[in-house]
Design an enzyme around this catalytic site. Structure first.
Site, PDB file in Angstrom:
ATOM      1  CB  ALA A   1      48.844   9.592 -16.135  1.00 25.77           C
TER       2      ALA A   1
ATOM      3  CG  ASN B   1      51.009   1.686 -14.745  1.00 19.73           C
ATOM      4  OD1 ASN B   1      51.229   1.930 -13.571  1.00 19.73           O
ATOM      5  ND2 ASN B   1      51.966   1.491 -15.621  1.00 19.73           N
ATOM      6  CG  ASP B   2      48.067   6.109 -15.249  1.00 23.43           C
ATOM      7  OD1 ASP B   2      49.269   5.988 -14.983  1.00 23.43           O
ATOM      8  OD2 ASP B   2      47.636   6.450 -16.367  1.00 23.43           O
ATOM      9  CB  VAL B   3      43.212   2.964 -11.836  1.00 26.95           C
ATOM     10  CG1 VAL B   3      42.641   3.828 -12.925  1.00 26.95           C
ATOM     11  CG2 VAL B   3      43.461   1.556 -12.300  1.00 26.95           C
TER      12      VAL B   3
END
Lengths: 462, 93
Positions: A429, A388-390
Site C-alpha cells: 500500500a 507490512n500493511d497488515v
C-alpha cells in the site's frame, strides 16, 4: 434431442452450479463443490452439440471452427492454471475473469449482428448491457492483472479532473447504449470501445491493496453480463449461472471489503476523495535496531510463546517450508507457536492459508485475526515475515492514511517484534510503518528464506 | 422466452446466490471467487451457439475468439480452483 430434454439438462447444470457454490462455502466440501461445478459446466457444454432446434440441424455449422477454438482454449487455459505459482494465482484469476467478460461481450455482438433488424427491443437492451458490462469487466480485469503482476504502479493512479473524465465516459457509454436501443442502428463497436475505456479508467484509481475487492466486483459484473446474454440467446442455463455468479459475487465483494474494513465506495472512489496524505518526516533516515540471526535465535530460545505473522514477502521468497521447519524446531523446544493470519495477508483474502497449506503447516496452528489479537499481550516474540500493511499501526492511529480503518494484527502488543525484511521499502500500500522504529523491534535484513535458514541453524546450535 | 418467466428466474437466482455464500469464512474467499469465476465460463455454451448461427466471416471470427476466451475462463478456472483446494485438503489429514 428435443427442446424439453435440452432445457432439463440445462436445469440440471444450473442445480450443479448452486451445489458448487454451496460446497465452496465450507472447507470440508469445497473441493467436491468445485468438481460438481466442473461437471455441470461440462454437461452443459456437451449437450449443445446434440440439440436440434427448428432452425438448426446437426452437426452444428462451423463444427470444425468450434472444436478447434475449444482446443486452443484448452491448450492455453489448462497449462496456465496448472503451472502458475501460487503467489501469482490472484492475477490469474483476474485474467480468467477478464476473458470471460470479453467472451460474453463478443457473444452478444455476434448475436446482434446476426439478428440485425429482427431483434426485439428487449433483445437490444440486453445486448447493450452485455456488451458494455462484459467490456468493462475485460479491460478492468486486465488493469488489475497488471497491477498485481506489478507491470504498472500499484498505487492509485489519479489524473487531473479524473472524476469528471470517468463520469463523462460512463455517461457516453449509457448515451451510446440508449442510441442503439432507440434507433436500432448498430454502433455496437463504439459502445464496446467506450466501455473498454471506462473499465480502464474505473480501475486505475484503485490502490494495490484494494485490488482483490475490485476483482471480485468485476467477477460479479461478468456474471451479470452472462445472465443478460442468456436472455438474448434464449438459454435458461446462462441466465441462472450468470445471475448466481452476479449475486454471490456481490455478496463476496461486500464480505471482502468488510474483512479489510473498507467500504466498497471508499475502495472505488477513495483515491479521489481522500485528503492529501501526510507523509511528513516518516520516510527520513531514522535509527532502527537491526540484529543478526544469532540475536534472533537467542530471543526465540528464551521465549514461551511465539507468534509468526506471514505476509506476501514470505511467499515471494518461497520460505513457507523453512518457516515450518523453524516452527517445528521451536515446538520441539517446548515453545508455544502459532501463526497469525490476517484475512487479507498476501494478495487476496485467504491467499496466505493456501500458501501455508502448500507447506503442510498444520491447520490448528493457523489462527485468524480475531483469535490471535487478544493473545499478543502474552506473546514474547512476534516474528513478522514479509508482512507490512497488515500489521501497520497506522491503520489504527493515523486517520487519513489509505489503510486507516483496516483491522490489523496487533503485533505491537507483543513483548518483542522481529521483522524479517528485504529492505526498508514500505509495503504494497506504500505506507511507512512506525513499528519499524519502535525500541522493542529488531530487524533482520535479507531474503526471508536465507534469514530463516540461518536462524534455524543458530537455534539448533543453542 | 416470456419476459415474466425470465424475471422470475432472475429474481429467484439472485436470492439463491445471496443465500449460498452468505456465511463463508475469509479463508475460503479466494477459492470461492475463483470457483464462481469458473462458473461464468459457461458463456462457452453461448459462444458455441452463436458460432453455429454465424453467417458471415466477421461473425464467425468474433465467435471463434469468444469460444477460445470462454474455454480458457471455464477450464482454467476450475483447474486453478481445484489446485488451491487440493492444498487445503493436504493440511487436514
Amino acid at each position: 434431442m428435443s427442446r424439453t430434454l435440452y432445457d432439463l439438462i440445462g436445469l440440471a447444470a444450473g442445480v450443479a452450479f448452486i451445489l458448487a457454490l454451496k460446497g465452496l462455502s465450507h472447507p470440508k466440501t469445497a473441493r467436491r463443490g468445485n468438481l460438481i461445478g466442473a461437471f455441470g459446466a461440462t454437461l452443459a457444454t456437451l449437450v449443445v452439440f446434440f440439440y436440434v432446434s427448428p432452425e438448426l440441424s446437426l452437426p452444428l455449422n462451423n463444427l470444425g471452427w468450434i472444436l478447434g477454438a475449444m482446443a486452443v482454449g484448452l491448450a492455453v487455459g489448462v497449462p496456465a492454471a496448472r503451472k502458475v505459482q501460487m503467489t501469482q494465482m490472484p492475477q490469474l484469476v483476474a485474467l480468467f475473469n477478464g476473458v470471460g467478460g470479453g467472451a460474453a461481450a463478443l457473444v452478444a455482438i455476434v448475436e446482434c449482428l446476426h439478428l440485425g433488424a429482427k431483434a426485439s427491443m428487449a433483445e437490444v437492451i440486453f445486448t447493450v448491457f452485455t456488451v458494455s458490462v462484459g467490456c468493462i469487466s475485460f479491460s478492468g480485469s486486465i488493469i488489475t492483472f497488471m497491477k498485481l503482476q506489478e507491470l504498472m504502479t500499484t498505487r492509485p493512479v489519479i489524473f487531473p479532473a479524473g472524476r469528471f473524465i470517468i463520469a463523462a465516459t460512463l455517461v457516453s457509454v449509457i448515451g451510446v447504449g440508449a442510441i442503439i436501443v432507440a434507433l436500432g442502428t448498430t454502433p455496437l463497436l463504439v459502445l464496446a470501445a467506450l466501455s473498454l475505456l471506462f473499465g480502464v479508467l474505473f480501475v486505475l484509481p484503485v490502490g494495490g491493496a484494494d485490488v482483490p475487492i475490485v476483482i471480485s466486483l468485476l467477477n460479479a459484473f461478468t456474471g451479470l453480463a452472462v445472465a443478460a446474454s442468456g436472455y438474448v440467446l434464449d438459454s435458461v442455463l446462462l441466465i441462472i449461472a450468470g445471475t448466481l455468479v452476479g449475486a454471490s459475487g456481490t455478496i463476496l465483494t461486500r464480505l471482502m471489503a468488510e474483512a479489510m474494513g473498507r467500504s466498497l465506495f471508499g475502495t472505488l472512489f477513495g483515491a479521489f476523495t481522500a485528503k492529501p496524505q501526510d507523509v511528513s518526516g516518516a520516510a527520513e533516515e531514522r535509527p532502527v535496531r537491526s540484529g543478526s540471526p544469532d540475536d534472533v535465535a537467542i530471543l526465540l530460545n528464551y521465549a514461551r510463546r511465539v507468534v509468526i505473522v506471514p505476509g506476501f514477502g514470505l511467499a515471494v521468497a518461497q520460505a513457507q517450508h523453512t518457516v515450518r521447519e523453524l516452527a517445528d524446531l521451536m515446538i520441539s523446544k517446548g515453545i508455544d507457536v502459532a501463526y497469525g493470519i490476517h484475512p487479507v495477508a498476501g494478495r487476496m483474502p485467504g491467499h496466505m492459508n493456501v500458501l501455508l497449506a502448500e507447506a503442510n503447516v498444520p491447520y490448528d496452528q493457523l489462527e485468524e485475526m480475531d483469535e490471535i489479537n487478544p493473545t499478543f499481550s502474552q506473546t514474547d516474540v512476534a516474528i513478522v515475515i514479509g508482512a507490512n500493511d497488515v500489521i501497520n499501526p497506522a491503520a489504527e492511529n493515523r486517520p487519513g492514511c489509505p489503510i486507516y480503518g483496516m483491522p490489523i494484527l496487533q503485533v505491537s502488543n507483543a513483548a518483542n517484534v522481529i521483522f524479517l525484511k528485504r529492505s526498508m521499502r514500505p509495503g504494497f500500500a506504500g505506507i511507512e510503518n512506525e513499528l519499524l522504529y519502535d525500541p522493542k523491534t529488531m530487524l533482520l535484513f535479507g531474503d526471508a528464506k536465507a534469514s530463516l535458514t540461518k536462524v534455524v541453524s543458530a537455534l539448533k546450535a543453542l | 422466452m416470456e419476459p415474466i418467466a425470465v424475471i422470475s428466474i432472475f429474481v429467484l437466482a439472485v436470492f439463491v446466490g445471496f443465500e449460498v455464500v452468505s456465511k463463508v469464512s475469509s479463508t475460503l474467499h479466494t477459492p470461492l471467487m475463483s470457483g464462481a469465476n469458473a462458473i461464468h465460463g459457461v458463456i462457452l455454451v453461448g459462444a458455441i451457439i452463436v458460432a453455429d448461427h454465424s453467417s458471415t466471416n466477421l461473425e464467425l471470427g468474433f465467435a471463434v475468439v469468444a469460444i477460445v476466451l470462454a474455454t480458457i475462463n471455464m477450464v482454467g478456472g476450475f483447474v486453478v480452483t481445484d489446485r488451491m483446494l487440493e492444498m487445503f485438503k493436504g493440511k487436514k489429514r
